[in-house]
Motif scaffolding. Structure first.
Motif, short mmCIF file in Angstrom:
data_model
loop_
_atom_site.label_atom_id
_atom_site.label_comp_id
_atom_site.label_asym_id
_atom_site.label_seq_id
_atom_site.Cartn_x
_atom_site.Cartn_y
_atom_site.Cartn_z
N MET A 143 40.11 36.35 31.05
CA MET A 143 38.72 36.00 31.36
C MET A 143 37.90 37.25 31.61
SD MET A 143 38.96 32.66 33.88
CE MET A 143 37.16 32.46 33.92
N ARG A 144 36.65 37.22 31.23
CA ARG A 144 35.76 38.33 31.55
C ARG A 144 35.65 38.46 33.07
NH1 ARG A 144 33.79 36.22 26.66
NH2 ARG A 144 32.83 34.44 27.68
N THR A 145 35.68 39.69 33.53
CA THR A 145 35.79 39.95 34.97
C THR A 145 34.72 39.25 35.79
OG1 THR A 145 36.93 42.05 34.63
CG2 THR A 145 35.78 41.77 36.74
N LEU A 205 36.07 29.09 44.34
CA LEU A 205 37.31 28.44 44.79
C LEU A 205 37.57 28.72 46.26
CD1 LEU A 205 39.97 26.96 43.87
CD2 LEU A 205 40.93 29.26 43.53
N ARG A 206 37.45 29.95 46.66
CA ARG A 206 37.70 30.32 48.06
C ARG A 206 36.66 29.73 49.01
NH1 ARG A 206 42.60 32.57 49.72
NH2 ARG A 206 43.39 34.00 48.13
N GLU A 207 35.44 29.61 48.53
CA GLU A 207 34.37 29.04 49.36
C GLU A 207 34.55 27.54 49.56
OE1 GLU A 207 29.53 28.30 49.15
OE2 GLU A 207 30.44 29.90 47.95
N ASP A 221 37.86 46.77 37.67
CA ASP A 221 37.81 45.34 37.40
C ASP A 221 38.97 44.62 38.08
OD1 ASP A 221 35.50 45.48 35.92
OD2 ASP A 221 36.52 45.55 33.98
N LEU A 222 40.15 45.20 38.03
CA LEU A 222 41.29 44.60 38.71
C LEU A 222 41.05 44.52 40.21
CD1 LEU A 222 44.25 46.28 36.79
CD2 LEU A 222 43.53 43.89 36.65
N ARG A 223 40.45 45.56 40.78
CA ARG A 223 40.17 45.53 42.22
C ARG A 223 39.14 44.45 42.55
NH1 ARG A 223 40.60 51.20 41.65
NH2 ARG A 223 38.33 51.41 41.44
N ARG A 224 38.14 44.29 41.71
CA ARG A 224 37.13 43.24 41.94
C ARG A 224 37.77 41.85 41.94
NH1 ARG A 224 32.36 43.23 37.91
NH2 ARG A 224 31.75 41.49 39.26
N ILE A 225 38.66 41.64 40.98
CA ILE A 225 39.33 40.34 40.89
C ILE A 225 40.21 40.10 42.11
CG2 ILE A 225 41.04 39.03 39.56
CD1 ILE A 225 39.90 40.55 37.06
N ARG A 226 40.93 41.13 42.50
CA ARG A 226 41.79 41.00 43.69
C ARG A 226 40.94 40.71 44.93
NH1 ARG A 226 43.68 39.53 47.29
NH2 ARG A 226 45.22 40.42 48.71
N GLU A 227 39.86 41.43 45.11
CA GLU A 227 39.01 41.25 46.29
C GLU A 227 38.31 39.90 46.29
OE1 GLU A 227 36.53 44.68 46.06
OE2 GLU A 227 38.15 46.07 46.64
N ILE A 262 49.60 46.52 40.79
CA ILE A 262 50.04 46.84 42.15
C ILE A 262 49.03 47.77 42.83
CG2 ILE A 262 51.82 48.04 43.49
CD1 ILE A 262 53.85 46.96 41.40
N ALA A 263 48.55 48.76 42.10
CA ALA A 263 47.56 49.69 42.66
C ALA A 263 46.28 48.97 43.07
CB ALA A 263 47.25 50.79 41.65
N ALA A 264 45.95 47.89 42.35
CA ALA A 264 44.74 47.11 42.68
C ALA A 264 44.95 46.20 43.88
CB ALA A 264 44.30 46.29 41.48
N GLY A 265 46.19 46.07 44.35
CA GLY A 265 46.46 45.28 45.54
C GLY A 265 47.11 43.93 45.30
N PHE A 266 47.45 43.63 44.05
CA PHE A 266 48.11 42.35 43.76
C PHE A 266 49.57 42.39 44.17
CE2 PHE A 266 44.70 42.43 40.54
CZ PHE A 266 44.13 41.20 40.75
#
Length: 368
Positions: free
Chosen positions: A139-141, A151-153, A177-183, A221-225
């Motif tokens: 999916m586009r970021t 979903l979280r809300e 982008d990976l960090r944004r998705i993780r956050e 992993i570096a992005a926090g997943f």
């Protein structure tokens, strides 16, 4: 039943609510514990020679507004179920008694997949969700971030959200982008490594190289997943089991994921790999040969991962006839329990092979 007219109105609203649910999820996200929510349909790659899961089904990139509408439907079903629990004097508790009471008034709800899924999810605590299908990270970021935030809300009881992902997709994603998705609220990625051997990756049409697998896993992993990597004992058959074990251990050591999960090969009818085995072009290993392959892989593995055998096809037996490995979702903590796993493998190799053959045949029959 008290307040029957109002309850009937709630049941009518429940009958009218639905959302899209796919078929597949990892065992650790299965049972009734995880909410299943389909953010895309099927597999965008869909070429792996061993996989039958999405064959003859085209990939569908679902519009974000449709996914958000599904999340709203889940929230509405949840609210109706909780209201019914309060109306029936159960204080918002989600119990079998509540389920029986609702089905007594609306028997057709048993065939309502949305109701059943949300009811079971609530009964399990409403804490986890799994985003389907095979590669949500395609999916586009901004769109995936919007889905996760909504979903979280709307479902604020969630403590963990997970999904499948391809190594190649992760390797191609920008770190930011990976960090944004993780956050935004995606916690764990389930990745089908299968093998770390480049020759075998090409033969099974995995569409990725060992280098890309390592890059994708490390970036995640570096992005926090949390990263859960799956490997497939015997994917190379008898001929390639040494290189499969050696290079898979090399890839997994380089990634050092949080979880490593064993999924021994079962040739599936309708797949090219099944035809290779049926026509004698590929020779499957015996149960002891599979264990020896496992010993080579585990012996070379230098990780701080949890190594898991959480699938019925890990059906090797010990001297008492019980399962050789624990099949819980948390597995064995490495490096501390590496000697224990190697000792269990030695015990499995000492058992008469016919015990493993019988168990393997039974499990294969159950999985087809």
């Amino acid at each position: 039943m008290s307040d029957a007219p109002d309850l009937h109105e709630q049941l009518e609203r429940l009958r009218a609510l639905s959302f899209q649910i796919g078929t597949y999820r990892p065992p650790s996200e299965g049972g009734a514990a995880s909410l299943l929510l389909q953010v895309s349909e099927n597999c965008p790659w869909n070429k792996c020679s061993f996989c039958e899961m999405y064959k003859d089904q085209r990939f569908v990139y679902r519009p974000v507004q449709d996914v958000i509408a599904d999340i709203d439907s889940v929230a509405a079903i949840r609210d109706e179920i909780l209201a019914a629990s309060c109306k029936l004097g159960m204080g918002g508790e989600i119990t079998r008694e509540l389920g029986n009471a609702l089905l007594a008034e609306g028997r057709e709800l048993i065939g309502n997949a949305g109701f059943v899924t949300v009811f079971n999810w609530l009964a399990g605590g409403g804490r986890t969700a799994f985003l389907q299908d095979a590669n949500s990270m395609i999916m586009r970021t901004p769109e995936l971030v919007a889905v996760l935030q909504h979903l979280r809300e709307r479902l604020n009881s969630l403590t963990r959200v997970t999904t499948y992902a391809r190594s190649k997709t992760l390797a191609q994603k920008k770190p930011e982008d990976l960090r944004r998705i993780r956050e935004a609220g995606l916690d764990r990625l389930h990745i089908g490594l299968e093998t770390g051997d480049d020759e075998l990756l090409n033969l099974v049409q995995k569409g990725v190289t060992q280098a890309e697998q390592i890059a994708g896993g490390r970036k995640a992993i570096a992005a926090g997943f949390q990263v859960s990597e799956y490997w497939m004992p015997d994917l190379g058959g008898r001929e390639r089991r040494r290189q499969h074990a050696r290079n898979t251990a090399q890839a997994l050591t380089a990634i050092n994921p949080h979880y490593i999960r064993s999924r021994p090969l079962v040739p599936r009818p309708g797949t090219p790999l099944y035809d290779e085995v049926a026509q004698g072009r590929m020779q499957l290993s015996s149960p002891h040969e599979r264990l020896q392959e496992l010993a080579w892989m585990i012996g070379d593995l230098e990780v701080s991962s949890k190594v898991c055998f959480d699938h019925a096809m890990n059906a090797w037996r010990d001297r008492r006839g019980g399962l050789l490995f624990r099949q819980d979702y948390e597995g064995y903590q490495f490096p501390q329990e590496k000697p224990l796993v190697l000792e269990r493998i030695r015990e499995g190799l000492a058992v008469d092979e016919s015990m493993h053959v019988h168990a393997r045949q039974m499990m294969a029959a159950d999985s087809l």
